[in-house]
Write a protein that holds these residues in place. Structure first.
Motif, PDB file in Angstrom:
ATOM      1  N   LEU A  15       6.072   4.092  -2.743  1.00 44.65           N
ATOM      2  CA  LEU A  15       7.523   4.278  -2.663  1.00 44.65           C
ATOM      3  C   LEU A  15       8.208   3.012  -2.154  1.00 44.65           C
ATOM      4  CD1 LEU A  15       7.859   7.920  -1.301  1.00 44.65           C
ATOM      5  CD2 LEU A  15       8.039   7.123  -3.654  1.00 44.65           C
ATOM      6  N   THR A  71       1.201   3.492 -10.657  1.00 43.13           N
ATOM      7  CA  THR A  71       0.712   4.135  -9.425  1.00 43.13           C
ATOM      8  C   THR A  71      -0.566   4.903  -9.717  1.00 43.13           C
ATOM      9  OG1 THR A  71       1.232   5.816  -7.765  1.00 43.13           O
ATOM     10  CG2 THR A  71       2.194   6.146  -9.912  1.00 43.13           C
ATOM     11  N   ASP A  72      -1.383   5.071  -8.665  1.00 45.66           N
ATOM     12  CA  ASP A  72      -2.561   5.933  -8.799  1.00 45.66           C
ATOM     13  C   ASP A  72      -2.150   7.395  -8.714  1.00 45.66           C
ATOM     14  OD1 ASP A  72      -4.119   3.723  -8.887  1.00 45.66           O
ATOM     15  OD2 ASP A  72      -4.586   3.728  -6.751  1.00 45.66           O
ATOM     16  N   GLY A  73      -0.980   7.628  -8.139  1.00 42.24           N
ATOM     17  CA  GLY A  73      -0.573   9.006  -7.867  1.00 42.24           C
ATOM     18  C   GLY A  73       0.363   9.540  -8.933  1.00 42.24           C
ATOM     19  N   PRO A  74       1.013  10.661  -8.624  1.00 43.33           N
ATOM     20  CA  PRO A  74       1.919  11.299  -9.568  1.00 43.33           C
ATOM     21  C   PRO A  74       3.238  10.503  -9.717  1.00 43.33           C
ATOM     22  CG  PRO A  74       1.318  12.780  -7.768  1.00 43.33           C
ATOM     23  CD  PRO A  74       0.869  11.434  -7.389  1.00 43.33           C
ATOM     24  N   VAL A  81       7.251   9.356  -9.887  1.00 44.44           N
ATOM     25  CA  VAL A  81       8.460   9.494  -9.064  1.00 44.44           C
ATOM     26  C   VAL A  81       9.557   8.711  -9.772  1.00 44.44           C
ATOM     27  CG1 VAL A  81       9.543   8.942  -6.844  1.00 44.44           C
ATOM     28  CG2 VAL A  81       7.142   9.623  -6.895  1.00 44.44           C
ATOM     29  N   THR A 131       0.821  -1.216   0.000  1.00 45.79           N
ATOM     30  CA  THR A 131       0.000   0.000   0.000  1.00 45.79           C
ATOM     31  C   THR A 131       0.854   1.266   0.000  1.00 45.79           C
ATOM     32  OG1 THR A 131      -0.160   0.079   2.400  1.00 45.79           O
ATOM     33  CG2 THR A 131      -1.861  -1.153   1.249  1.00 45.79           C
TER      34      THR A 131
END
Lengths: 512, 483
Positions: free
Chosen positions: A232, A331-334, A336, A229
């Motif tokens: 990173l 990823t669901d997010g931005p 990296v 979950t």
């Protein structure tokens, strides 16, 4: 006041030219021969004491407060996990808080039999899972559950931890596993010195891996929290695996779900007997105590801990990386980006130069990547640099992780990072820049010497990883000796595309 | 091994009491509770100098010459709480641009070069109730560092281009912040406890941050950084009188702002029956669980009883009731905690947190309620005394370094609390009884009126939770948009 500011450039230049900065640094470095309140340099106060069974102790009376910090460094980590049992050393670390035949039990004789029954029921369940009918499986599950309940009735849950927590160790009691090491730490009031001797010797003399399977279930929760979950965490796991290809250094420390579910008590006990013997242990005791009077106590308490086998199983040879590796994680997010280079073990002569090179790139606010990527070009919002991520005894990774600003393409960030590294390698750092970075590195090291627990960690790690604990206290001098040429050579040798692994978190909608 | 004679002499002179150690060197008892331990040598806390400076500022210094370094802080009362509701993010952005942009005399990059080349650090961070400037430097650089801080306070630059860069970083952080499920759960818990519009629950949004101007930052700077709101602390190789003289140079040019206007005190809205708020995150393999109940202030007779109770139930380590039940016995969580978190300026909360696989969320929530029901009853004497002893034994770690002693004293000074607060707490810990703990818990904990906040795949969780309380689904869209 501001009109005479020393911060103005000319004044700053004057300070530098006067050599005043150098003077200040030497005043820091003089104290890096760091003296304690009685005026004796730290390295003259460290006593090394090795028991007949091989357990090494480093004793350092230090500081005015009536407290002592303890660290035991086991030279075993996740890179030693058997091939299909990744996560085993992490699990054994947790099991070493479960007590022994004398602590954590209401009745050891009864419990011992009940634990054997659990092992038997567990292997019957494994057989049923492989070749049994549904009914046989469900009946085997029931038997296991019954056997566990019978064993648990004898357990005094968490008694081992409770003794140390009640002694005042609650705020610091902990343990860590990485690729190469398993470390147990606690700080106690100084009158509890004997409590630590009792507990730490008992932990390694004959631990009992009770509550084994329920602790294994908790490991699955740890894996979910740290990897599944946490994008990173997942990125880091994939990066390591790719950087070390099929080598155990790429193992997941917490273990994969499949391998966690394969862990059983007999394998863990065998692993402990082989890899957690006294020969593989190094402890540091730092704080308010009398080492001369402590030594006979150490002999009594720790002398009977089994030494473990003289030779350990050969570790798999580590092959050189041949080409750049790239991995993507959705990823669901931005997005990296993490970039890592394979670097040599800590004992390698280039290690100090690599640390300085990474510090020139990142770490401080005026360092190159911070300045260029965050401040000047506003390409990224966050930069994390690590000069040696993971193992210190074998190849490690120097790592840069960047979070691009909104709307900035990740390829632009990646190219900008390489450009800065290339520029530093080509032109080298200028004299003032290098001097500043070395000074910051030295000061960071000296600040760590204010804390007993940091000293204990530094001494044990230096002894195991470089063969001499003095290398911890002389860190400042090693860093100060790095030249502009050393930095360029380190970058040219180690920060090359063939040694590089790039892992990118890619937003789902951007994937093909 | 070799021991130098001079070293032996030192040991004899320091004369530590180890007779019991030697006496016990020959045999190992069967259990650690049979060890004969000496009493702990009393700790002598480092001497703290407190000075009242002009314009109402305060200075606290602890001298220690261990290393030629100075660590210090200039702390102003007033932080995010001073923001206007529509300007959420202002304090954070102001602190960042102040640090990045530097002063009109010394732009940020030049300040950074100087600090880095002198192994010094200077950070500005802002919290709900304060803004603090922390520095660390070699003792002989102290004058220059304070001069730089004085410039930042009196002639800040706030350059427009630095504002835009800081804004961009902050906005990127806002977009990323839901990635950390634990932090998301914490933010949502604040909302359901105090209401969406409360100051505690308010967070920067894309809109509020985008609208902030340079003028807003400058106005905010001058409205919160007053001499009368300043408390300064320093430890290390520092002379209190000299340091005070240098701080006075800064104070001379700082305004006196008068007392901050009083703020509305947020009230925890305890529901009439247990509520479980559910925030849908369909792709998670593990559900984040948070729990809250009303708590108390620190300066309050119930603080110590609830503090002790917390360590029985779920604070610190693995041998508390929550960890034993949920991790050791059931294997449902890896880490978790549950404790009363008191605040200085208003009542705090009892807070719980842990995470578990999606299929076991109902079981974990039920267990948490059961643990709290059990902990509403008087604690058995043996368990009670063991926890009392544990807390007393670890007190030494709160005061074993000058920095910790200074931080505690700064907290007292900033919040206007009695300077003997910690001594009073230690004394109360010594005398508090089981009945007092049970009575205090009874005043705060109603296990039929708890608030849970759960982040995970809602459809899978709803059925598990319905029997345990009133399940309320949080609207996903509005929360995501402003979060």
């Amino acid at each position: 006041m501001t009109s005479t500011s020393q911060l103005q450039q000319p004044c700053l230049a004057t300070i530098v030219s006067m050599g005043l900065c150098a003077l200040l640094v030497s005043s820091i470095e003089a104290s890096a021969q760091v003296q304690d309140s009685e005026g004796m340099p730290l390295d003259a106060r460290v006593i090394e004491h090795t028991l007949d069974n091989g357990w090494r102790f480093l004793l350092l009376p230090h500081g005015a407060a009536p407290t002592i910090s303890f660290e035991t460094y086991v030279s075993t980590g996740s890179a030693d996990d058997p091939e299909v049992l990744s996560g085993l050393s992490h699990h054994v670390k947790n099991l070493l808080f479960k007590g022994s035949a004398r602590i954590g039990t209401r009745n050891w004789e009864a419990e011992e039999g009940a634990l054997l029954a659990v092992d038997e029921a567990y292997s019957l369940l494994q057989e049923a899972l492989e070749a049994g009918t549904d009914q046989e499986i469900s009946s085997a599950r029931l038997s296991l559950s019954g056997a566990r309940q019978r064993a648990n009735q004898w357990v005094i849950s968490e008694e081992f931890s409770r003794v140390l927590e009640d002694a005042g160790g609650g705020p610091t009691l902990n343990a860590y596993t990485d690729e190469d090491s398993t470390r147990f730490v606690v700080s106690l009031p100084s009158n509890q010195l004997l409590t630590w001797c009792w507990m730490e010797s008992e932990r390694f003399r004959a631990p009992v891996f009770r509550e084994f399977y329920v602790e294994r279930d908790a490991l699955l929760e740890d894996r979910r929290a740290r990897v599944e979950t946490d994008s990173l965490g997942l990125l880091a796991e994939r990066l390591r695996a790719a950087a070390f290809a099929d080598h155990p250094l790429g193992n997941s420390t917490v273990g994969t779900q499949e391998s966690i579910l394969r862990l059983d008590r007999p394998s863990a006990e065998e692993f402990f007997r082989t890899r957690f013997g006294a020969r593989n242990l190094t402890s540091a005791i730092v704080g308010s105590f009398d080492p001369v009077r402590l030594i006979p106590v150490l002999d009594t308490y720790f002398g009977s801990v089994p030494a473990g086998p003289k030779t350990l199983p050969e570790r798999a040879p580590l092959l050189d990386q041949q080409s750049e590796q790239r991995v993507q994680v959705s990823t669901d997010g931005p997005p990296v980006i993490s970039i890592a280079w394979r670097i040599p073990p800590r004992a390698h002569p280039d290690s100090a130069a690599i640390e300085i090179a990474v510090r020139l790139l990142g770490y401080a606010r005026s360092s190159r990547l911070e300045k260029r990527l965050i401040r000047e070009k506003a390409l990224v919002s966050e930069l994390v640099l690590s000069p040696a991520w993971g193992s210190n005894r074998r190849d490690s990774l120097a790592m840069i992780r960047a979070v691009p600003n909104l709307g900035v393409d990740i390829t632009v960030v990646e190219a900008a990072i390489y450009e800065e590294i290339h520029r530093l390698e080509r032109d080298g750092p200028d004299e003032k820049e290098l001097a500043g970075v070395k000074r910051v590195a030295t000061a960071d090291h000296i600040r760590s010497l204010r804390d007993n627990a940091s000293i204990a960690a530094g001494l044990t790690a230096a002894l195991v990883e470089t063969g001499d604990w003095r290398n911890f206290l002389s860190t400042g001098r090693q860093l100060a000796a790095v030249s502009e040429k050393d930095v360029r050579r380190a970058l040219r040798t180690w920060f090359i595309p063939e040694r590089r692994t790039v892992a990118i978190l890619v937003p789902v909608e951007e994937e093909e | 091994m070799s021991i130098k004679p001079a070293f032996l002499l030192t040991l004899v002179l320091t004369g530590m009491s180890f007779a019991p150690l030697e006496a016990q060197a020959s045999q190992i008892p069967d259990h650690p509770n049979q060890l004969r331990l000496p009493p702990l040598r009393p700790i002598v806390p480092p001497r703290l100098t407190r000075l009242e400076l002009e314009k109402g500022a305060r200075l606290l210094v602890i001298e220690s010459d261990e290393l030629p370094l100075v660590d210090g802080s200039l702390i102003f009362r007033g932080g995010k709480r001073e923001e206007a509701p529509k300007q959420a993010g202002l304090a954070e952005l102001m602190a960042d641009v102040l640090r990045e942009g530097g002063s009109q005399h010394t732009p940020g990059p030049r300040l950074d070069r100087w600090l880095d080349s002198h192994a010094a650090t200077l950070d500005i961070r802002v919290e709900q109730e304060l803004l603090r400037i922390d520095f660390s430097c070699v003792a002989s650089d102290i004058e220059t560092v304070l001069e730089a801080i004085g410039e930042l306070l009196m002639i800040p630059a706030y350059p427009q281009d630095e504002l835009e860069k800081s804004r961009r970083r902050l906005l990127t952080g806002l977009v990323r912040r839901n990635e950390d499920v634990g932090q998301l759960a914490g933010r949502l818990l604040d909302r359901v406890c105090y209401g969406e519009d409360s100051r505690v629950a308010r967070r920067p949004t894309l809109e509020s941050v985008s609208a902030l101007t340079r003028e807003d930052l400058i106005n905010f700077h001058h409205s919160i950084l007053g001499a009368d709101r300043l408390v300064v602390g320093a430890t290390g190789a520092v002379d209190p009188a000299l340091f005070a003289a240098r701080i006075s140079l800064i104070l001379n040019r700082l305004p006196v702002l008068g007392p901050a206007r009083p703020h509305e005190i947020e009230v925890f809205r305890r529901p009439s029956r247990t509520r479980i708020y559910l925030h849908d995150r369909p792709n998670l393999s593990q559900t984040e669980i948070r729990l809250a109940a009303p708590g108390t202030r620190r300066v309050h007779r119930d603080y110590v009883p609830l503090y002790l109770w917390s360590y029985v139930v779920g604070a610190g380590g693995t041998s508390n009731r929550m960890m034993i039940r949920l991790r050791t016995e059931l294997g449902l969580i890896y880490r978790g905690e549950m404790y009363f978190a008191p605040l200085w300026d208003r009542a705090g909360r009892m807070l719980g947190s842990c995470s578990t696989g999606n299929s076991t969320v109902g079981e974990v929530v039920r267990s948490l309620i059961e643990i709290l029901e059990g902990a509403s009853k008087p604690i058995p004497p043996e368990e009670f005394e063991a926890v009392r002893e544990r807390l007393q034994n670890s007190l030494v770690f709160e005061i074993d370094s000058p920095k910790e002693v200074l931080e505690r004293a700064l907290e007292m000074e900033l919040h206007g609390n009695p300077s003997d607060f910690w001594e009073q707490r230690d004394a109360a810990l010594h005398t508090v009884t089981r009945d007092e703990v049970a009575a205090a818990v009874g005043r705060y904990l109603d296990t039929d009126r708890l608030v849970f906040l759960v982040v995970g795949p809602a459809d899978e969780l709803q059925v598990q939770l319905e029997a345990l309380g009133e399940v309320i689904r949080l609207p996903a869209a509005p929360v995501e948009a402003s979060d």
